[in-house]
Scaffold this active site. Structure first.
Site, PDB file in Angstrom:
ATOM      1  N   SER A  26       0.823  -1.204   0.000  1.00  0.00           N
ATOM      2  CA  SER A  26       0.000   0.000   0.000  1.00  0.00           C
ATOM      3  C   SER A  26       0.859   1.257   0.000  1.00  0.00           C
ATOM      4  O   SER A  26       0.594   2.210  -0.742  1.00  0.00           O
ATOM      5  CB  SER A  26      -0.934   0.004   1.209  1.00  0.00           C
ATOM      6  OG  SER A  26      -1.820  -1.092   1.163  1.00  0.00           O
ATOM      7  N   ARG A 131     -14.002  -6.397 -11.195  1.00  0.00           N
ATOM      8  CA  ARG A 131     -13.821  -5.664  -9.950  1.00  0.00           C
ATOM      9  C   ARG A 131     -14.366  -4.238 -10.068  1.00  0.00           C
ATOM     10  O   ARG A 131     -14.320  -3.621 -11.139  1.00  0.00           O
ATOM     11  CB  ARG A 131     -12.341  -5.649  -9.555  1.00  0.00           C
ATOM     12  CG  ARG A 131     -11.809  -7.059  -9.308  1.00  0.00           C
ATOM     13  CD  ARG A 131     -10.411  -7.044  -8.757  1.00  0.00           C
ATOM     14  NE  ARG A 131     -10.365  -6.456  -7.417  1.00  0.00           N
ATOM     15  CZ  ARG A 131      -9.244  -6.287  -6.730  1.00  0.00           C
ATOM     16  NH1 ARG A 131      -8.079  -6.643  -7.262  1.00  0.00           N
ATOM     17  NH2 ARG A 131      -9.267  -5.756  -5.518  1.00  0.00           N
ATOM     18  N   SER A 177     -15.067   0.139  -2.103  1.00  0.00           N
ATOM     19  CA  SER A 177     -13.604   0.196  -1.999  1.00  0.00           C
ATOM     20  C   SER A 177     -13.151   1.580  -1.558  1.00  0.00           C
ATOM     21  O   SER A 177     -13.490   2.591  -2.188  1.00  0.00           O
ATOM     22  CB  SER A 177     -12.951  -0.139  -3.342  1.00  0.00           C
ATOM     23  OG  SER A 177     -11.545   0.003  -3.255  1.00  0.00           O
ATOM     24  N   SER A 178     -12.328   1.618  -0.527  1.00  0.00           N
ATOM     25  CA  SER A 178     -11.724   2.879  -0.102  1.00  0.00           C
ATOM     26  C   SER A 178     -10.772   3.424  -1.152  1.00  0.00           C
ATOM     27  O   SER A 178     -10.452   4.618  -1.161  1.00  0.00           O
ATOM     28  CB  SER A 178     -10.959   2.681   1.212  1.00  0.00           C
ATOM     29  OG  SER A 178      -9.836   1.834   1.023  1.00  0.00           O
ATOM     30  N   SER A 206     -12.175  -0.170   5.067  1.00  0.00           N
ATOM     31  CA  SER A 206     -10.715   0.005   5.092  1.00  0.00           C
ATOM     32  C   SER A 206     -10.292   1.465   5.221  1.00  0.00           C
ATOM     33  O   SER A 206      -9.386   1.934   4.523  1.00  0.00           O
ATOM     34  CB  SER A 206     -10.087  -0.615   3.828  1.00  0.00           C
ATOM     35  OG  SER A 206     -10.441  -1.972   3.696  1.00  0.00           O
ATOM     36  N   GLU A 325      -8.509  -7.047   4.802  1.00  0.00           N
ATOM     37  CA  GLU A 325      -7.434  -7.831   4.212  1.00  0.00           C
ATOM     38  C   GLU A 325      -6.847  -8.847   5.199  1.00  0.00           C
ATOM     39  O   GLU A 325      -6.171  -9.791   4.799  1.00  0.00           O
ATOM     40  CB  GLU A 325      -6.326  -6.912   3.706  1.00  0.00           C
ATOM     41  CG  GLU A 325      -5.636  -6.108   4.790  1.00  0.00           C
ATOM     42  CD  GLU A 325      -4.854  -4.924   4.219  1.00  0.00           C
ATOM     43  OE1 GLU A 325      -3.673  -4.798   4.554  1.00  0.00           O
ATOM     44  OE2 GLU A 325      -5.447  -4.141   3.451  1.00  0.00           O
TER      45      GLU A 325
END
Length: 442
Positions: A26, A131, A177-178, A206, A325
């Site tokens: 990340s 996705r 999703s962040s 997240s 995660e």
């Protein structure tokens, strides 16, 4: 057994190892984007070198950014060591970006492409087409970008960059999703009006990843307003301005420490993770509290974080919405516990590398487990497990979860262990070194 099955090693004794995990994926991929958009060259030291980070670097190179690897060389690099030197150059197309199945690449780079002078096409693995990406596409269009996706709201697509982007205020739903929010913030300082991102919808998952984005932007010189500073809930602002070229050392990937810490817990052993930071915005930092609740103990040291198993593994009831995660490894540990577990707040895992909830339930049950899906997570009732094939669905976190099970359940064979290369290069070698008690260097 076929060639693509890896016999997961079984621990004959409690593990006792010192582990150096590779750099944070990340942080590495955020650092690459920020360095590419900076006004001056910079260094990214101890980066993660994996499929996802290589795809990010290659995508930026395709758009004209200079990224020089100094692997195993100190030549020209202050302080020496493993690093990328990033030289910001004019962004230009035409270019083709392969995103693989990397969420950060498919979401962080289209805003960068909007700043290119020329078209940039994006494609990837078949799973990448499924996705979520529509939030980023719609937001970029609202901010002035032209994008061709044939109405799919997904890959493949082409961003027709004009060399600049107006920017401004945009509303989106980031409940899947962040990374939708982070994608816009990372490039926002380069938009003519900066960017104001307003989330509407279910809670953003997240959130620590967005906090990481904010911290890294500020370290690069950007002016950022965020909810945690007392601002409006679900609103983030980045002012237009220059970004600084930096000399950045990447933290270890704390989420990738999960299987090694879990190994200590399920075998009643000890693992020391080197260089664990005293403060971190990484979601993986919550492993200390979560695995302690499951029966371990932690001790911060000058060398890193020492984690000890006690010989017992307890069930866990936890809302993992901010740290989804970690769910695969925690589910594996929960399947070996002495009491039931309920992992909640992770419905968004159904649209990750694979449907992680369905996959975990199917594979743990295939080894004799009792796992059921809930609306937003998993209910795990421990039962004696047996050997068998554990399918990974090209998902690195499924593979590492299977390795944890294999430590105490003989006969587990992991399909396509090479998928761990997404974030943990040479995971099988690291795992074997841990079991032999040698120092594990990622």
């Amino acid at each position: 057994m076929t060639d693509h099955l890896w016999p997961a090693p079984t621990a004959s004794d409690p593990v006792d190892a010192v582990v150096t995990v590779p750099g944070s994926k990340s942080a590495t991929n955020r650092a690459l984007v920020l360095a590419a958009l900076a006004d001056d060259p910079g260094y990214i030291r101890r980066p993660l070198r994996s499929r996802d980070s290589t795809l990010m670097a290659d995508g930026l190179r395709a758009m004209g950014v200079g990224i020089e690897s100094t692997l195993n060389s100190s030549s020209g690099v202050p302080g020496g060591g493993d690093a990328w030197r990033v030289v910001p150059l004019p962004l230009a197309g035409p270019a083709l970006v392969d995103v693989g199945n990397a969420g950060t690449v498919m979401r962080f780079l289209p805003p960068v492409a909007a700043l290119c002078d020329g078209p940039v096409s994006f494609d990837g693995d078949p799973r990448s087409y499924e996705r979520p990406l529509g939030g980023v596409i719609t937001a970029l269009r609202a901010l002035g970008a032209r994008i061709d996706d044939d109405g799919r709201g997904a890959l493949p697509l082409t961003v027709h960059g004009t060399g600049c982007l107006v920017g401004g205020t945009v509303t989106l739903d980031a409940s899947s999703s962040s990374q939708f929010v982070s994608a816009l913030l990372l490039s926002g300082a380069r938009f003519q009006q900066g960017v104001e991102v307003r989330h509407v919808g279910d809670p953003v998952p997240s959130l620590p990843h967005i906090r990481m984005t904010v911290e890294m932007l500020r370290a690069a010189g950007a002016r950022v307003d965020a909810p945690e500073d007392g601002g409006e809930p679900d609103v983030w602002r980045v002012a237009p301005g220059a970004l600084l070229g930096r000399d950045l050392v990447v933290e270890p990937d704390l989420s990738n420490a999960a299987p090694f810490l879990a190994a200590a817990l399920v075998t009643g052993g000890t693992v020391l993770i080197r260089d664990w930071p005293r403060h971190s915005s990484q979601p993986g930092d919550q492993l200390r509290e979560l695995l302690t609740r499951m029966g371990g103990s932690v001790e911060p040291t000058d060398e890193g974080l020492r984690f000890r198993g006690t010989g017992r593994v307890h069930g866990l009831e936890a809302d993992l919405h901010e740290v989804g995660e970690l769910a695969p490894v925690l589910a594996a540990v929960a399947a070996l516990a002495d009491s039931p577990s309920v992992l909640s707040g992770i419905a968004h895992l159904r649209v990750h590398e694979t449907d992680r909830l369905a996959a975990l339930a199917a594979e743990l049950n295939g080894l004799g487990g009792d796992v059921t899906e809930t609306a937003d997570g998993l209910r795990i009732n421990p039962r004696p497990l047996h050997g068998g094939v554990f399918h990974t669905y090209l998902d690195h976190r499924l593979a590492t979860a299977a390795a944890v099970i294999g430590l105490v359940v003989p006969g587990v064979e992991v399909e396509d262990i090479s998928t761990t290369g997404k974030t943990l290069p040479d995971f099988p070698g690291l795992w074997d070194s841990m079991l032999t008690g040698t120092v594990v260097k990622g």
